[in-house]
Design a protein around this motif. Structure first.
Motif, PDB file in Angstrom:
ATOM      1  N   UNK A  44       0.845  -1.204   0.000  1.00  0.00           N
ATOM      2  CA  UNK A  44       0.000   0.000   0.000  1.00  0.00           C
ATOM      3  C   UNK A  44       0.873   1.244   0.000  1.00  0.00           C
ATOM      4  N   UNK A  45       1.910   1.257   0.833  1.00  0.00           N
ATOM      5  CA  UNK A  45       2.817   2.406   0.854  1.00  0.00           C
ATOM      6  C   UNK A  45       3.553   2.583  -0.453  1.00  0.00           C
ATOM      7  N   UNK A  46       3.982   1.484  -1.042  1.00  0.00           N
ATOM      8  CA  UNK A  46       4.695   1.528  -2.324  1.00  0.00           C
ATOM      9  C   UNK A  46       3.799   2.077  -3.426  1.00  0.00           C
ATOM     10  N   UNK A  47       2.548   1.605  -3.481  1.00  0.00           N
ATOM     11  CA  UNK A  47       1.619   2.099  -4.504  1.00  0.00           C
ATOM     12  C   UNK A  47       1.280   3.565  -4.274  1.00  0.00           C
ATOM     13  N   UNK A  48       1.074   3.942  -3.008  1.00  0.00           N
ATOM     14  CA  UNK A  48       0.769   5.338  -2.695  1.00  0.00           C
ATOM     15  C   UNK A  48       1.908   6.247  -3.146  1.00  0.00           C
ATOM     16  N   UNK A  49       3.141   5.802  -2.942  1.00  0.00           N
ATOM     17  CA  UNK A  49       4.296   6.598  -3.377  1.00  0.00           C
ATOM     18  C   UNK A  49       4.283   6.764  -4.887  1.00  0.00           C
ATOM     19  N   UNK A  50       3.936   5.705  -5.606  1.00  0.00           N
ATOM     20  CA  UNK A  50       3.935   5.812  -7.067  1.00  0.00           C
ATOM     21  C   UNK A  50       2.809   6.707  -7.571  1.00  0.00           C
ATOM     22  N   UNK A  51       1.707   6.777  -6.812  1.00  0.00           N
ATOM     23  CA  UNK A  51       0.610   7.667  -7.204  1.00  0.00           C
ATOM     24  C   UNK A  51       0.975   9.127  -6.963  1.00  0.00           C
ATOM     25  N   UNK A  52       1.754   9.366  -5.924  1.00  0.00           N
ATOM     26  CA  UNK A  52       2.241  10.713  -5.638  1.00  0.00           C
ATOM     27  C   UNK A  52       1.187  11.636  -5.061  1.00  0.00           C
ATOM     28  N   UNK A  76      -1.531  -3.972  -8.913  1.00  0.00           N
ATOM     29  CA  UNK A  76      -1.646  -2.541  -9.223  1.00  0.00           C
ATOM     30  C   UNK A  76      -0.275  -1.872  -9.239  1.00  0.00           C
ATOM     31  N   UNK A  77       0.661  -2.403  -8.433  1.00  0.00           N
ATOM     32  CA  UNK A  77       2.030  -1.867  -8.458  1.00  0.00           C
ATOM     33  C   UNK A  77       2.735  -2.330  -9.727  1.00  0.00           C
ATOM     34  N   UNK A  78       2.646  -3.627 -10.005  1.00  0.00           N
ATOM     35  CA  UNK A  78       3.290  -4.199 -11.185  1.00  0.00           C
ATOM     36  C   UNK A  78       2.834  -3.524 -12.473  1.00  0.00           C
ATOM     37  N   UNK A  79       1.528  -3.314 -12.583  1.00  0.00           N
ATOM     38  CA  UNK A  79       0.961  -2.735 -13.801  1.00  0.00           C
ATOM     39  C   UNK A  79       0.970  -1.211 -13.804  1.00  0.00           C
ATOM     40  N   UNK A  80       1.537  -0.621 -12.740  1.00  0.00           N
ATOM     41  CA  UNK A  80       1.609   0.832 -12.601  1.00  0.00           C
ATOM     42  C   UNK A  80       0.239   1.484 -12.803  1.00  0.00           C
ATOM     43  N   UNK A  81      -0.773   0.926 -12.141  1.00  0.00           N
ATOM     44  CA  UNK A  81      -2.142   1.424 -12.251  1.00  0.00           C
ATOM     45  C   UNK A  81      -2.211   2.820 -11.659  1.00  0.00           C
ATOM     46  N   UNK A 136       9.626   5.989  -2.717  1.00  0.00           N
ATOM     47  CA  UNK A 136      10.139   7.332  -2.968  1.00  0.00           C
ATOM     48  C   UNK A 136      11.660   7.356  -3.141  1.00  0.00           C
ATOM     49  N   UNK A 137      12.304   6.217  -2.897  1.00  0.00           N
ATOM     50  CA  UNK A 137      13.760   6.151  -3.078  1.00  0.00           C
ATOM     51  C   UNK A 137      14.100   6.323  -4.558  1.00  0.00           C
ATOM     52  N   UNK A 141      16.374   5.506  -7.702  1.00  0.00           N
ATOM     53  CA  UNK A 141      17.307   4.527  -8.244  1.00  0.00           C
ATOM     54  C   UNK A 141      17.635   4.813  -9.706  1.00  0.00           C
ATOM     55  N   UNK A 142      17.542   6.065 -10.073  1.00  0.00           N
ATOM     56  CA  UNK A 142      17.880   6.453 -11.444  1.00  0.00           C
ATOM     57  C   UNK A 142      16.965   5.813 -12.466  1.00  0.00           C
ATOM     58  N   UNK A 143      17.544   5.332 -13.552  1.00  0.00           N
ATOM     59  CA  UNK A 143      16.752   4.750 -14.643  1.00  0.00           C
ATOM     60  C   UNK A 143      16.048   3.451 -14.253  1.00  0.00           C
ATOM     61  N   UNK A 144      16.536   2.783 -13.215  1.00  0.00           N
ATOM     62  CA  UNK A 144      15.967   1.497 -12.808  1.00  0.00           C
ATOM     63  C   UNK A 144      14.778   1.652 -11.856  1.00  0.00           C
ATOM     64  N   UNK A 145      14.459   2.887 -11.479  1.00  0.00           N
ATOM     65  CA  UNK A 145      13.441   3.136 -10.467  1.00  0.00           C
ATOM     66  C   UNK A 145      12.101   2.472 -10.788  1.00  0.00           C
ATOM     67  N   UNK A 146      11.550   2.721 -11.963  1.00  0.00           N
ATOM     68  CA  UNK A 146      10.260   2.145 -12.340  1.00  0.00           C
ATOM     69  C   UNK A 146      10.315   0.632 -12.437  1.00  0.00           C
ATOM     70  N   UNK A 147      11.414   0.127 -12.963  1.00  0.00           N
ATOM     71  CA  UNK A 147      11.578  -1.316 -13.098  1.00  0.00           C
ATOM     72  C   UNK A 147      11.631  -1.990 -11.736  1.00  0.00           C
TER      73      UNK A 147
END
Length: 193
Positions: free
Chosen positions: A52-60, A105-110, A165-166, A168-174
């Motif tokens: 949940x925290x990881x997905x929330x971070x990606x939603x911003x 939802x994290x994997x698919x970047x929903x 929110x960490x 990791x440069x180009x690898x961040x999304x991956x």
């Protein structure tokens, strides 16, 4: 980000203080400790809450705090239902399904609006909370127990937010998607097993 790291270090430093230092004291006085430890005793709960925290971070934006707070709020309601002995259908099955869904939802970047993301994690939290409440130890203080599992959940959400929110440069999304994939696979394994 610096404040988040400082808070995480402070919490980690304070964890040894939760150790049992007094023998002969019954569980009735240790509801908080039992509640705090409960989310850490099951891989399903840890993965969902970090996810949940990881997905929330990606939603911003506001999702970074509203999505985890929604999870925590509904989880308390589910916990109170469990403490009261009010049954919900297929709790364990839906917990496993929620872990898989959060991973997906994290994997698919929903990307969805914050209210929809909050409703989704709230639906997941109802069953996680119910499981927490239903496992209230005999003679434990129920309010201390609830406070304990809420604090532990908040820390797990914060860990997920920190990871999300960490930089990791180009690898961040991956890396984020790979983490989501691992959570989804674990959820499917829990669902199957």
């Amino acid at each position: 980000m610096k404040r988040l790291r400082t808070l995480a270090l402070f919490v980690l430093a304070a964890l040894p203080a939760t150790a049992e230092a007094h023998t002969g004291v019954g569980l009735h006085s240790h509801g908080f400790e039992a509640g705090f430890s409960h989310p850490f005793t099951g891989l399903d709960h840890m993965l969902a809450m970090i996810g949940v925290g990881l997905w929330a971070a990606s939603l911003g934006g506001r999702a970074r705090y509203l999505v985890p707070l929604s999870f925590m709020g509904v989880m308390v309601g589910g916990g109170l239902l469990g403490i009261a002995g009010i049954a919900l259908p297929m709790v364990e099955t839906l917990i496993a399904a929620s872990v898989a869904a959060i991973g997906l939802v994290i994997l698919l970047n929903v990307r969805v609006p914050t209210p929809l993301a909050s409703a989704f994690v709230g639906a997941c939290a109802l069953f996680h909370g119910h499981a927490h409440g239903a496992e209230l130890p005999a003679m434990a203080n129920q309010w201390g127990y609830v406070a304990g599992f809420v604090l532990a959940t908040g820390l797990l959400h914060a860990a997920g937010l920190g990871l999300g929110m960490a930089r990791f440069g180009n690898a961040e999304g991956l890396l984020r998607r790979a983490a989501g994939g691992l959570v989804a696979v674990a959820g499917l394994a829990l669902f199957a097993g």
